[in-house]
Write a protein that holds these residues in place. Sequence first.
Motif, PDB file in Angstrom:
ATOM      1  N   SER A 198       6.740 -12.264 -63.120  1.00 47.05           N
ATOM      2  CA  SER A 198       7.014 -11.008 -62.296  1.00 47.05           C
ATOM      3  C   SER A 198       7.165 -11.453 -60.583  1.00 47.05           C
ATOM      4  O   SER A 198       6.537 -12.488 -60.480  1.00 47.05           O
ATOM      5  N   ILE A 199       8.006 -10.537 -59.980  1.00 50.76           N
ATOM      6  CA  ILE A 199       8.143 -10.972 -58.781  1.00 50.76           C
ATOM      7  C   ILE A 199       8.107  -9.812 -57.884  1.00 50.76           C
ATOM      8  O   ILE A 199       7.872  -8.702 -58.512  1.00 50.76           O
ATOM      9  N   ARG A 200       7.781 -10.043 -56.836  1.00 45.28           N
ATOM     10  CA  ARG A 200       7.414  -8.914 -55.574  1.00 45.28           C
ATOM     11  C   ARG A 200       8.471  -9.046 -54.576  1.00 45.28           C
ATOM     12  O   ARG A 200       8.680 -10.102 -53.953  1.00 45.28           O
ATOM     13  N   LYS A 201       9.299  -8.026 -54.208  1.00 41.92           N
ATOM     14  CA  LYS A 201      10.286  -8.225 -53.406  1.00 41.92           C
ATOM     15  C   LYS A 201       9.963  -7.114 -52.321  1.00 41.92           C
ATOM     16  O   LYS A 201       9.313  -5.980 -52.508  1.00 41.92           O
ATOM     17  N   ALA A 202      10.502  -7.477 -50.905  1.00 42.22           N
ATOM     18  CA  ALA A 202      10.379  -6.666 -49.831  1.00 42.22           C
ATOM     19  C   ALA A 202      11.721  -6.339 -49.443  1.00 42.22           C
ATOM     20  O   ALA A 202      12.425  -7.279 -49.140  1.00 42.22           O
ATOM     21  N   TYR A 203      11.896  -5.134 -49.124  1.00 43.17           N
ATOM     22  CA  TYR A 203      13.395  -4.632 -48.506  1.00 43.17           C
ATOM     23  C   TYR A 203      12.891  -4.445 -47.062  1.00 43.17           C
ATOM     24  O   TYR A 203      12.189  -3.290 -46.656  1.00 43.17           O
ATOM     25  N   VAL A 204      13.336  -5.134 -46.166  1.00 43.73           N
ATOM     26  CA  VAL A 204      12.953  -5.175 -44.680  1.00 43.73           C
ATOM     27  C   VAL A 204      14.297  -4.606 -43.890  1.00 43.73           C
ATOM     28  O   VAL A 204      15.402  -5.052 -43.873  1.00 43.73           O
ATOM     29  N   ARG A 205      14.094  -3.100 -43.516  1.00 44.83           N
ATOM     30  CA  ARG A 205      15.097  -2.792 -42.545  1.00 44.83           C
ATOM     31  C   ARG A 205      14.915  -2.971 -41.166  1.00 44.83           C
ATOM     32  O   ARG A 205      13.697  -3.061 -40.524  1.00 44.83           O
ATOM     33  N   LEU A 206      15.961  -3.784 -40.465  1.00 43.49           N
ATOM     34  CA  LEU A 206      15.904  -4.241 -39.305  1.00 43.49           C
ATOM     35  C   LEU A 206      16.133  -3.218 -38.369  1.00 43.49           C
ATOM     36  O   LEU A 206      17.026  -2.307 -38.549  1.00 43.49           O
ATOM     37  N   ALA A 207      15.748  -3.270 -37.025  1.00 42.95           N
ATOM     38  CA  ALA A 207      16.021  -2.343 -35.850  1.00 42.95           C
ATOM     39  C   ALA A 207      17.639  -2.488 -35.653  1.00 42.95           C
ATOM     40  O   ALA A 207      18.021  -3.543 -35.867  1.00 42.95           O
ATOM     41  N   GLU A 208      18.152  -1.588 -34.886  1.00 39.51           N
ATOM     42  CA  GLU A 208      19.414  -1.451 -34.471  1.00 39.51           C
ATOM     43  C   GLU A 208      19.721  -2.754 -33.498  1.00 39.51           C
ATOM     44  O   GLU A 208      18.970  -2.929 -32.562  1.00 39.51           O
ATOM     45  N   GLY A 209      20.725  -3.422 -33.985  1.00 41.38           N
ATOM     46  CA  GLY A 209      21.148  -4.542 -32.998  1.00 41.38           C
ATOM     47  C   GLY A 209      20.512  -6.101 -33.481  1.00 41.38           C
ATOM     48  O   GLY A 209      20.969  -6.936 -32.836  1.00 41.38           O
ATOM     49  N   HIS A 210      19.641  -5.811 -33.982  1.00 41.73           N
ATOM     50  CA  HIS A 210      19.150  -7.002 -34.847  1.00 41.73           C
ATOM     51  C   HIS A 210      19.617  -7.748 -36.153  1.00 41.73           C
ATOM     52  O   HIS A 210      20.132  -6.724 -36.834  1.00 41.73           O
ATOM     53  N   ASP A 211      19.653  -9.020 -36.479  1.00 42.48           N
ATOM     54  CA  ASP A 211      20.282  -9.508 -37.605  1.00 42.48           C
ATOM     55  C   ASP A 211      19.762 -10.672 -37.863  1.00 42.48           C
ATOM     56  O   ASP A 211      19.200 -11.540 -36.974  1.00 42.48           O
ATOM     57  N   ILE A 212      19.590 -11.087 -39.191  1.00 45.40           N
ATOM     58  CA  ILE A 212      19.148 -12.365 -39.575  1.00 45.40           C
ATOM     59  C   ILE A 212      20.363 -13.042 -40.547  1.00 45.40           C
ATOM     60  O   ILE A 212      20.873 -12.403 -41.201  1.00 45.40           O
ATOM     61  N   ASP A 213      20.597 -14.343 -39.974  1.00 43.69           N
ATOM     62  CA  ASP A 213      21.475 -14.950 -40.590  1.00 43.69           C
ATOM     63  C   ASP A 213      21.263 -16.263 -41.175  1.00 43.69           C
ATOM     64  O   ASP A 213      20.815 -17.047 -40.775  1.00 43.69           O
ATOM     65  N   PHE A 214      21.099 -16.041 -42.680  1.00 46.17           N
ATOM     66  CA  PHE A 214      20.740 -17.108 -43.474  1.00 46.17           C
ATOM     67  C   PHE A 214      21.502 -18.483 -43.568  1.00 46.17           C
ATOM     68  O   PHE A 214      21.382 -19.477 -43.859  1.00 46.17           O
TER      69      PHE A 214
END
Length: 97
Positions: free
Chosen positions: A78-94
Motif C-alpha cells: 500500500s502507498i500514500r500519495k500527496a498531491y501538492v498544489r504549488l502557489a502561482e509562479g512556482h514550479d518543480i522540474d524533476f
Amino acid sequence: MNQERIFKVLLGPHISEKATIVAEDAQQVVFRVAPDATKPEIKKAVEQLFEVKVASVRVLNSKGKTKRTAHGMGQRKSIRKAYVRLAEGHDIDFVGE
C-alpha cells in the motif's frame, strides 16, 4: 520539524499518466510519502527541499492490490500519495534539462 524528519517524509515523486496530466493542468506535483506523514509535515518538507511556496496538500491512501502468485495469494504494498498544489509562479522540474 528537524532536518532528519524532512528527508524521511518525502519518499520520491510519483510518476504516472494521471500525475503528468495533473501537473500540466492544475499546477500540482504528486509525491510518494511516508505512511505516517501529516499534511503540515509534507508542506514544510516540500517548501524546504525545493524552495517553493505550497498552496495546499491533499493526501491519498492507495491500498495494495491482491494478486495471485505461484505460491498462492500475495499482496502489493500500500502507498500514500500527496498531491501538492504549488502557489502561482512556482514550479518543480524533476528532469532538470
